[in-house]
Design a protein around this motif. Structure first.
Motif, mmCIF file in Angstrom:
data_model
loop_
_atom_site.group_PDB
_atom_site.id
_atom_site.type_symbol
_atom_site.label_atom_id
_atom_site.label_comp_id
_atom_site.label_asym_id
_atom_site.label_seq_id
_atom_site.Cartn_x
_atom_site.Cartn_y
_atom_site.Cartn_z
ATOM 1 N N UNK A 23 0.837 -1.205 0.000
ATOM 2 C CA UNK A 23 0.000 0.000 0.000
ATOM 3 C C UNK A 23 0.871 1.254 0.000
ATOM 4 N N UNK A 24 1.907 1.251 0.855
ATOM 5 C CA UNK A 24 2.759 2.438 0.981
ATOM 6 C C UNK A 24 3.436 2.775 -0.354
ATOM 7 N N UNK A 25 3.976 1.751 -0.997
ATOM 8 C CA UNK A 25 4.710 2.021 -2.240
ATOM 9 C C UNK A 25 3.783 2.346 -3.413
ATOM 10 N N UNK A 26 2.623 1.701 -3.451
ATOM 11 C CA UNK A 26 1.658 2.029 -4.511
ATOM 12 C C UNK A 26 1.179 3.466 -4.333
ATOM 13 N N UNK A 27 0.883 3.823 -3.074
ATOM 14 C CA UNK A 27 0.390 5.174 -2.791
ATOM 15 C C UNK A 27 1.436 6.218 -3.170
ATOM 16 N N UNK A 28 2.679 5.964 -2.757
ATOM 17 C CA UNK A 28 3.747 6.907 -3.053
ATOM 18 C C UNK A 28 3.899 7.116 -4.561
ATOM 19 N N UNK A 29 3.857 5.989 -5.281
ATOM 20 C CA UNK A 29 4.020 6.047 -6.739
ATOM 21 C C UNK A 29 2.829 6.737 -7.400
ATOM 22 N N UNK A 30 1.629 6.299 -7.024
ATOM 23 C CA UNK A 30 0.449 6.801 -7.723
ATOM 24 C C UNK A 30 0.191 8.271 -7.410
ATOM 25 N N UNK A 31 0.579 8.715 -6.224
ATOM 26 C CA UNK A 31 0.418 10.131 -5.890
ATOM 27 C C UNK A 31 1.268 11.009 -6.809
ATOM 28 N N UNK A 32 2.387 10.446 -7.296
ATOM 29 C CA UNK A 32 3.259 11.211 -8.192
ATOM 30 C C UNK A 32 2.577 11.542 -9.520
ATOM 31 N N UNK A 33 1.559 10.741 -9.886
ATOM 32 C CA UNK A 33 0.894 10.990 -11.169
ATOM 33 C C UNK A 33 0.029 12.252 -11.110
ATOM 34 N N UNK A 34 -0.323 12.653 -9.895
ATOM 35 C CA UNK A 34 -1.163 13.844 -9.744
ATOM 36 C C UNK A 34 -2.606 13.627 -10.174
#
Ligand code: UDP
Ligand code: MG
Length: 315
Positions: A23-34
Motif C-alpha cells: 500500500x505504501x509504495x503504490x500510494x507513493x508512486x500513484x500520488x506522483x501521477x497527480x
C-alpha cells in the motif's frame, strides 16, 4: 469519490506481512501521477487475516477498494475480479509480494500516454528465484510460443497496464480456465513491452507451488492451442507408417531364415508402446473434455463475500 484515472489491481493470497508495504509504495508512486487512482485489493480466500488488514486500509483511505472472495479461487481468477471492478482509464495488474516494483507503473503509464493500449512489463532480470523456477519458466514461455498462434511475449508475467478499452473486451471473455497473459495478447490493440528488474519476494513463501504452475501451464496450452490433440493423430500416422514399412522387412528376413522377430519381448514392447500412446491420447482428450464440461456448467468465475461496491459486469 470521483472516477479514478488509474486502477491498480493486487491479488492477495496470505500476504498479510506484505500488504502495508504494498500500500505504501503504490500510494507513493500513484500520488506522483497527480491524478485520481484506486487500489483494488482482491483477497483470494486468505486465511492469515489479510482481509482484516485490507479493510483497515480501506477505512483510512477510500482509494483502497476491498474485494473479498468466499474462498481461494486462484491468482488468475482474483485478477479477473479486479478487472471486473476496475473503474480507471488505465488498469495495472501487480503482484502483492512486491516482486513487481510499483514504481515501474510510472514507466507503464508513460507508454500508455504515448498511445499504447497494452503495456506489459518484461522481466529483464530476476532476483531471488530458484534455478528450477527460472528453467521451468523459460521453457514454458518458449513452448507456448512454439505451439500457439497468439504472440505471447516472452518472459512477461501479469504485471501490465491495460487501457480501459482492453479491459472492457477482457470483461467479455468469461472463460473459466484462464491465462490472462495470453488473453491480453489475443485481443490485439497496440502493445509494447517495458523491461524491468523483477525483485525478490518481500516476505513469505511463493503461493505458486509446482501444482499450480502446472495447472496454469495446461490452461495456457489448452486455451490457445489444439496441438496436444493433434499429437495423437501424428503418433497414429507415425506408428502406422512404421509398421507398414516393417512388414516387408520381416517377411524377407523370415524367408531368409532369420530368427530376429521371434520371442515375446518384441511383441510386448509393441503392445506397451501402443497402449501407452493410446492412454496418453485419451488423457489429453480428457483434459479438453473436462474443460468443456466446466464451461458448460456456466458457474460464476468467483464468489465475492464482501466488497463495498457493485461489480461492473455480471459474474
Ligand atoms: N495469489 C493469489 N491466489 C493464489 C496464489 C497467488 O491471489 O491462489 C497471488 C499472490 O498473493 C501474489 C500473486 O498472486 O500476489 C503471485 O503469486 P506468487 O508471488 O506466490 O507467485 P510467484 O511470484 O512465486 O510466481
Ligand atoms: Mg511472487
Amino acid at each position: 469519490m470521483t472516477t479514478p484515472t488509474y486502477s491498480v489491481i493486487a491479488p492477495i493470497y496470505n500476504e498479510l506481512s506484505n500488504i502495508p508495504e504494498l500500500y505504501r509504495r503504490v500510494k507513493e508512486t500513484m500520488d506522483l501521477t497527480g491524478e485520481a487512482w484506486e487500489l483494488i485489493m482482491v483477497d483470494d480466500g486468505s486465511t492469515d487475516g489479510s482481509s482484516a488488514k485490507i479493510f483497515e486500509l480501506a477505512e483510512q483511505d477510500e482509494r483502497v477498494r476491498p474485494v473479498i472472495f468466499a474462498r481461494n479461487f486462484g491468482h488468475q481468477i482474483a485478477v479477473t475480479a479486479g478487472l471486473d471492478y476496475a473503474q480507471g482509464k488505465a488498469v495495472t495488474i501487480i503482484d502483492s509480494d512486491l516482486q513487481d516494483p510499483p514504481e515501474v507503473i510510472l514507466d507503464l503509464i508513460a507508454k500508455w500516454k504515448e498511445g499504447f493500449e497494452v503495456v506489459y512489463a518484461v522481466r529483464a532480470e530476476r532476483e531471488g528465484e530458484s534455478w528450477f523456477k527460472l528453467l521451468t519458466a523459460s521453457l514454458f514461455y518458449r513452448m507456448i510460443a512454439a505451439i500457439t498462434d497468439v504472440k505471447i511475449p516472452l518472459d512477461t508475467g501479469d504485471f501490465r497496464l491495460l487501457d480501459h478499452k482492453v479491459v472492457k473486451v477482457m470483461q467479455q471473455m468469461r472463460e473459466r480456465h484462464r491465462f490472462l497473459r495470453g488473453m491480453s495478447a489475443w485481443v490485439g490493440f497496440k502493445q509494447v513491452g517495458v523491461p524491468y528488474r523483477r525483485a525478490a519476494r518481500l516476505s513469505g513463501q511463493t503461493k505458486y507451488p509446482f501444482r499450480k504452475m502446472f495447472k496454469l501451464a495446461w490452461n495456457a496450452i489448452t486455451g490457445f492451442s489444439y496441438v496436444p490433440l493433434q499429437i495423437a493423430t501424428y503418433l497414429g500416422f507415425i506408428s502406422a507408417g512404421l509398421s507398414i514399412l516393417v512388414i516387408p522387412v520381416v517377411v524377407v528376413m523370415r524367408l531368409a531364415g532369420s530368427q530376429a522377430f521371434f520371442g515375446q519381448a518384441s511383441s510386448l514392447l509393441a503392445v506397451l508402446f501402443l497402449g501407452g500412446v493410446q492412454l496418453i491420447s485419451l488423457g489429453i482428450l480428457g483434459e479438453y473434455i473436462g474443460r468443456l464440461y466446466d464451461e458448460a456448467k456456466g458457474r460464476p468465475l468467483y464468489i465475492v463475500r464482501e466488497s463495498q461496491d457493485d461489480v461492473n459486469i455480471g459474474k
